[in-house]
Design an enzyme around this catalytic site. Structure first.
Site, PDB file in Angstrom:
ATOM      1  CE  LYS A 165      -3.244   1.443   5.067  1.00 32.93           C
ATOM      2  NZ  LYS A 165      -2.966   0.971   3.657  1.00 32.93           N
ATOM      3  CB  SER A 174      -0.899  -0.010   1.128  1.00 32.01           C
ATOM      4  OG  SER A 174      -0.410   0.001   2.566  1.00 32.01           O
TER       5      SER A 174
END
Length: 806
Positions: A724, A681
């Site tokens: 996140k 990611s």
């Protein structure tokens, strides 16, 4: 014998004593206990005069203050022989009946009953017939007394000596076990002949009943002889065994085990097994080692809750109230529990859900399970799986091994004492495996709703039903074997926002700190500003464990100051918090202070929640080598290679001369160096850092990004978006770039997070560069002769299907 006739007497006035449940006949001496005020006053009146009183039975024994109409007309005139007042206020009186009498009318006295009455004369009758009747009565009375054990045999001797026929009839009548109405009927009968006939008839009826009763007792006794014989033999056996030195308790233990087996609602298989083991135990010496093994086995088997269930609460409003009181937020889990209770209210056959709560430490997974148990009315049992490596911990050891025991599942069920508890399997992702087996594979049967109704422990060797158990597992990550994860309903619990942490502190953590440190609410307070300062400058976590420790530290310092006499009240504010907690440990704000070349902020998702990931890149003269450091794992290294290849393929568009790649070395570093990192990611962040290094254009300090990159420049979706974004919010980031395909996940993000961040979905790397760099790189012209021939256009769309990266 003689038959004396009483001449008719004139009427006289007598105090009346109403009797309950007794009829007093002439010639009877009877003790009476008198408690009613009127009756006591009547006795006092009598004791002051000629001591004669009228004894009459009342029709209804429960009537405390009977009307004259509720009292029989015929009674007995009696002499009071003795009167004794008892300490409790009642009076004991001894009376002797003299003659029958009939009440004519009651006098109008209020303090006690008083009536005009006259004695009833007995008519003249044939003495021969009465003599014959009296002999039959005495003979029948002897038979009656022999059968009726309640009458003393001496009464027969007294009755046979009575010469007065009237007295004989009354004496026999007084001893018969007949109803009050029938005795009153005997009293009202003046004819001696008729009284004797009635007494004879009553006795014959009673004798018939008593003879039938005796026959029944004899038959029952014969039926019980076998049982009694066995009992006597067993008692003799016990005595013999005691003489031989065998433990008497051993036989008692057998009887106790047999009783427990019969009372426990075992399954058919378990009952057969228990009976077989008990039979085996009977044939063993109580002191043998094998007997101890069998006894332990039966104790475990009978100690399990076979069919004993807690009553499940189905009140949805109560459940919601309990869950909301104990925990703030966590709406998805609460919603799932309330849905389960709603269905259970309609259908009792629904199986318990198997939930897996996944989230960082300190977000309340374990305490939430306890709260769910309280809301649903189930018993709560917890089994810690951290570090469990032996399959026998779950399924138990076979009985062939010395010291064998059932597994933790069966042990916990015995401890719960109910067959439908809430069973928490804590830290299911921390299980290991070694040569002793794989405990996660043993859990497959426990957590499968189709199989756990026939769970078989190696020790018990009989099937036990776990289908009514509500299983909840907790984990920090989904590092769980796929077959096991497939059996569970995964519910993610992300970290808390700053506002949620503040609310949790005000509702739960601060009151707990005040309570645990014996403070009063008016002695210690923390302002909202101070709470935010602790959250932003002294903790950086997804949960609230460190936050709680800091609040406990504040409470300790407050207690110390109060006891030293420095102050009577401590108020912690944002201005004086440094005096209590010291220098701030974290800086709240951008990850970087300045816009820098080659330094980009990525977003990572770890088992402790979301984290900011700083990615640094530098360029130096060299031979085109790519160096990566920072304890990176294979997937992340491949992600950097893909990012570098993408940048190199688009070099002209970014204003980079292709030969420059062969003359420069690029070094990409991801601090902190000691922390292992993996996952794709950070691909867009890597590509952005390389573009910035090669072009010399700085990256905006208030931008963070996440997403996987393809060689064609597409940005692929990632996992852990909420964690996140929370990390970006904690770190003071203002703008976050996310994959466009993750835009649908924004529905699960709290509104205050979305309002505090500028979230921009991107689908291609060009959009990322446009938002991240302070200015766009300018494309350059390049001599086509120096370029490789027939390269496909880098702007062409990727034909491959969408892939998900986590």
């Amino acid at each position: 014998m003689t038959n004396k006739t009483s001449p008719a007497t004139e009427s006289a006035t007598y105090p009346v004593l109403p009797l309950r449940d007794i009829v007093v006949f002439p010639h009877m001496i009877v003790p009476l206990f008198v408690g009613r005020e009127k009756s006591i006053r009547a006795l006092e009146e009598v004791m002051g005069t000629d001591k004669q009183i009228m004894l009459v039975t009342q029709i209804n024994a429960t009537d405390d203050d009977p009307e004259p109409s509720a009292i029989y007309k015929v009674g007995t005139i009696a002499n009071v022989l003795q009167l004794l007042k008892l300490p409790d206020g009642t009076v004991k009186v001894l009376v002797e009946g003299r003659s029958r009498a009939e009440i004519e009318r009651y006098t109008p006295r209020d303090d006690f009953y008083e009536a005009m009455a006259h004695a009833l004369p007995e008519p003249d009758e044939d003495p021969v017939e009465i003599e014959a009747l009296s002999r039959s009565v005495v003979s029948e009375f002897e038979s009656y007394v022999k059968l009726n054990k309640k009458i003393s045999p001496e009464v027969v001797g007294v009755a046979s000596q009575i010469e007065d026929y009237s007295k004989l009839a009354d004496t026999v009548a007084s001893h018969l076990s007949i109803k009050i109405v029938e005795k009153q009927e005997m009293l009202e009968t003046t004819s001696v002949k008729m009284r004797l006939e009635k007494a004879l008839g009553f006795m014959e009826g009673e004798i018939s009943v008593l003879q039938v009763e005796k026959r029944i007792r004899s038959r029952v006794k014969r039926q019980m002889e076998k049982t009694q014989r066995e009992y006597y033999l067993n008692e003799q056996m016990k005595a013999i065994q005691k003489e031989l030195g065998d433990s008497e308790d051993g036989r008692d233990e057998m009887a106790e085990l047999e009783e427990r087996i019969s009372k426990t609602k075992l399954s058919k298989e378990a009952r057969e097994k228990a009976d077989a083991e008990l039979k085996k135990l009977r044939q063993m010496s109580p002191m043998s080692a094998e007997a101890t093994v069998v006894r332990n086995y039966l104790d475990w088997l009978l100690g399990l809750p076979w069919g004993k269930k807690s009553k499940i609460k189905t009140d949805l409003n109560h459940a919601e109230k309990v869950l909301d009181t104990d925990h703030f937020g966590l709406d998805k889990v609460k919603e799932r529990i309330v849905e389960y209770l709603a269905v259970q209210a309609r259908s009792s056959k629904i199986k318990g859900p198997i939930l897996c709560l996944v989230g960082p430490p300190g977000v309340g997974k374990t305490s939430l399970a306890k709260s769910i148990a309280k809301a649903t009315g189930r018993e709560y049992i917890r089994m810690a799986l951290g570090g469990v490596r032996d399959e026998a911990e779950i399924r138990g050891h076979r009985r062939t091994y010395i010291g064998s025991m059932p597994g933790k599942v069966v042990q916990s069920m015995k401890k719960a004492k109910k067959s439908n508890p809430l069973f928490l399997l804590d830290e299911i992702d921390k299980m290991g495996q070694d040569f002793r087996g794989d405990p996660s594979s043993a859990l497959l049967e426990v957590l499968d709703p189709e199989q756990n109704s026939t769970f078989m422990d190696h020790y018990l060797e009989v099937e036990y039903d776990l289908s009514n158990v509500m299983f909840i597992t907790t984990a920090n990550t989904l590092n769980i074997p796929p077959p096991l994860m497939d059996r569970m309903e995964v519910i993610r619990i992300a970290g808390y926002t700053e506002d949620e942490k503040r609310e949790i502190a005000k509702r739960h953590l601060l009151p707990k700190a005040i309570r645990d440190h014996a403070l009063q609410p008016n002695e210690f307070s923390v302002t909202d500003g101070a709470l935010m300062a602790v959250i932003q400058n002294y903790t950086r976590e997804a949960g609230v464990r460190n936050f709680e420790r800091e609040l406990m530290k504040l409470a300790r310092k407050a207690v110390t100051e109060i006891l030293k006499g420095k102050t009577k009240k401590v108020e912690v504010t944002a201005e004086n918090i440094h005096d209590y907690l010291g220098v701030p440990r974290f800086r709240h704000g951008e990850a970087e202070r300045d816009d820098q070349v080659g330094v980009v902020t990525g977003l990572a998702w770890t088992e402790v929640g979301g984290e900011l990931l700083t990615i640094e890149g530098v360029m130096m003269p060299g031979k085109g080598r790519m160096t990566v450091t920072g304890n990176l794992r294979d997937v992340m290294k491949e992600s950097i290679s893909a990012a570098a290849s993408y940048v190199r393929s688009r070099a002209i568009d970014f204003g980079i001369e292709p030969p420059l790649f062969d003359k420069r070395d690029i070094h990409v570093h991801v601090p902190e160096g000691a922390t292992p990192k993996d996952g794709p990611s950070a691909g867009v962040a890597m590509a952005t850092a390389i573009v910035s290094v090669m072009t010399g254009i700085p990256i905006s300090k208030d931008v963070a990004m996440t997403g996987e990159i393809t060689l064609r420049g597409r940005v692929l979706p990632i996992g852990g978006l909420k964690e996140k974004l929370l990390a970006a919010l904690r770190g003071g980031i203002k703008k976050v770039l996310i994959p466009e395909e993750n835009a649908k996940d924004l529905a699960d993000i709290p509104d205050n997070v979305k309002n505090s961040l500028e979230i921009i979905p991107v689908s291609r790397m060009g959009e990322v560069i446009a938002h991240a760099l302070l200015r766009l790189p300018e494309p350059i012209e390049w001599d086509p002769a120096s370029q490789p021939a027939a390269l496909p256009s880098v702007d062409s769309q990727d034909e491959a299907g969408t892939s998900i990266a986590h």
